[in-house]
Write an enzyme that holds these catalytic residues in place. Structure first.
Site, PDB file in Angstrom:
ATOM      1  N   LYS A 160       0.830  -1.228   0.000  1.00 40.12           N
ATOM      2  CA  LYS A 160       0.000   0.000   0.000  1.00 40.12           C
ATOM      3  C   LYS A 160       0.848   1.255   0.000  1.00 40.12           C
ATOM      4  CE  LYS A 160       1.044   1.083   4.422  1.00 40.12           C
ATOM      5  NZ  LYS A 160       1.879   2.223   4.798  1.00 40.12           N
ATOM      6  N   PRO A 217       8.869  -4.030  -0.904  1.00 36.49           N
ATOM      7  CA  PRO A 217      10.125  -3.744  -0.197  1.00 36.49           C
ATOM      8  C   PRO A 217      10.030  -4.062   1.300  1.00 36.49           C
ATOM      9  CG  PRO A 217       9.467  -1.886  -1.577  1.00 36.49           C
ATOM     10  CD  PRO A 217       8.366  -2.885  -1.659  1.00 36.49           C
ATOM     11  N   ALA A 222      10.607  -3.459   5.141  1.00 37.19           N
ATOM     12  CA  ALA A 222      10.707  -2.252   5.974  1.00 37.19           C
ATOM     13  C   ALA A 222      10.713  -0.995   5.105  1.00 37.19           C
ATOM     14  CB  ALA A 222      11.949  -2.299   6.873  1.00 37.19           C
ATOM     15  N   GLY A 223       9.841  -0.980   4.089  1.00 37.42           N
ATOM     16  CA  GLY A 223       9.851   0.108   3.117  1.00 37.42           C
ATOM     17  C   GLY A 223       8.728   1.109   3.278  1.00 37.42           C
ATOM     18  N   GLY A 224       7.857   0.924   4.287  1.00 38.77           N
ATOM     19  CA  GLY A 224       6.716   1.833   4.450  1.00 38.77           C
ATOM     20  C   GLY A 224       5.550   1.462   3.551  1.00 38.77           C
ATOM     21  N   GLY A 262       5.163  -6.630   5.367  1.00 38.59           N
ATOM     22  CA  GLY A 262       4.992  -7.615   6.449  1.00 38.59           C
ATOM     23  C   GLY A 262       3.521  -7.803   6.780  1.00 38.59           C
ATOM     24  N   ASP A 268      -1.602  -2.219  10.158  1.00 35.47           N
ATOM     25  CA  ASP A 268      -1.865  -2.202   8.712  1.00 35.47           C
ATOM     26  C   ASP A 268      -2.419  -3.520   8.172  1.00 35.47           C
ATOM     27  OD1 ASP A 268      -0.959   0.398   8.499  1.00 35.47           O
ATOM     28  OD2 ASP A 268       1.066  -0.177   7.888  1.00 35.47           O
TER      29      ASP A 268
END
Ligand code: C5P
Length: 310
Positions: free
Chosen positions: A14, A98, A100-102, A106, A140
């Site tokens: 997202k 990605p 830990a890409g925002g 995860g 999230d």
């Protein structure tokens, strides 16, 4: 014994079109008002019958832990406990979002795992019960289940669908090294980023003006309403993101923002062709490990196929 079916589920990453953050509550969590858009970058999970709960990772993040600390393993364990089943699962996770890409990679793993195990084990839990388990796993995760466009309040986990017309085209500048979400929120607090008048509540103006913009199907209109309160904190921890935003601007993007807690930068384009040309210019600027093009909104976690277990 006949082989039981395996299940393949796909869940999207997202972008936060708005991310308005209030002062932290006593539990340390920040009240949010955010509009999520699910985009066409996916995590795939194949769930096969097995003893216990095991995980292997392909694609990005092959070096991530595969033990009980992995959010996919935690999702399977939580569903097993909630449903009372004694069945196990072997999960094969193929990551393209990605790490830990925002972009909630995860969380997409957890959402895909919940749905895959639900199907594999035939737990009979509805979407609502899965949504409640999703919220226990992370703020999230409920959105990764529902996808499309939605407003998130509370920790970002209380969802209301948002109407959106058309398809929006984005260029994603992905960094080799991720940013930790808790440290970005801590930096946000250190900078005193929240508005004092909010009394802990997140400001609401940005979302109120963005929601109608999504009905225009016009990226030029959407571009004027993007907002991320965590951007300054992400830039504080990773000053080089300023070069990425400037490169997007120079490449002719309509607007560019840090996605969620970063460090991925999402640059909005007019259409698919424009996105491809912005991506080419950004690649040449050499400000990111990888530059991708995606579109949104797209569906949330969904079963792709029931395949025969080997
Ligand atoms: O819920 P999730 O595990 O994804 O959140 C990761 C971290 O981000 C939390 O531990 C917290 O430090 C921070 N966070 C926050 N306020 C939110 C959501 C997350 O402070 N609304």
């Amino acid at each position: 014994m006949t082989a039981r079916p395996a299940v393949r589920v796909r869940a999207p990453g997202k972008i936060n079109l708005t991310l308005c953050v209030g002062a932290p509550a006593a539990d340390g969590y920040h009240p949010l008002e955010t509009v999520f858009q699910a985009v066409s970058l996916y995590e795939d999970v194949v769930a096969r019958p097995a003893e216990g709960i095991t995980l292997e990772i392909q694609g990005r993040g092959a070096d991530l832990p595969t033990d009980g600390t992995n959010l996919a393993v935690r999702a399977a364990a939580l569903l097993r406990e909630a449903s009372g089943t004694e069945a196990g699962v072997h999960l094969t996770l193929t990551k393209t979002v990605p790490v830990a890409g925002g972009m909630a990679g995860g969380s997409a793993d957890a959402a895909a795992t919940l749905l895959a195990c639900d199907q594999l084990w035939g737990t009979g839990l509805g979407r609502e019960e899965l949504g409640a388990l999703a919220a226990e796993l992370g703020a999230d995760v409920p959105f990764s289940l529902t996808g499309m466009s939605a407003m998130g309040t509370g920790h970002g986990d209380l969802l209301t669908p948002v109407m959106s017309r058309g398809s929006y085209h984005w260029v994603l500048a992905v960094q080799a090294e991720g940013l930790s979400t808790p440290s970005v929120f801590r930096e946000f607090d250190r900078l005193g980023g929240h508005e004092p008048a909010g009394e802990g509540r997140p400001p609401t103006g940005a979302t109120a003006s963005l929601v109608p913009a999504l009905l225009t199907a016009d990226p030029l209109v959407l571009a004027r309403h993007l907002r991320n309160d965590l951007q300054e904190a992400a830039l504080g921890l990773r000053p080089a993101l300023g070069d990425v935003l400037a490169a997007a601007d120079r490449a002719g993007a309509l607007a560019a923002i840090v996605s969620g807690s970063g460090p991925t930068v999402a640059a909005l384009a007019l259409d698919a062709q424009h996105a491809a040309s912005v991506a080419d210019v950004m690649r040449a600027a050499d400000v990111a490990a990888e530059v991708l093009t995606v579109s949104g909104p797209v569906a949330g976690a969904r079963v792709l196929e029931q395949v025969n277990a080997r």
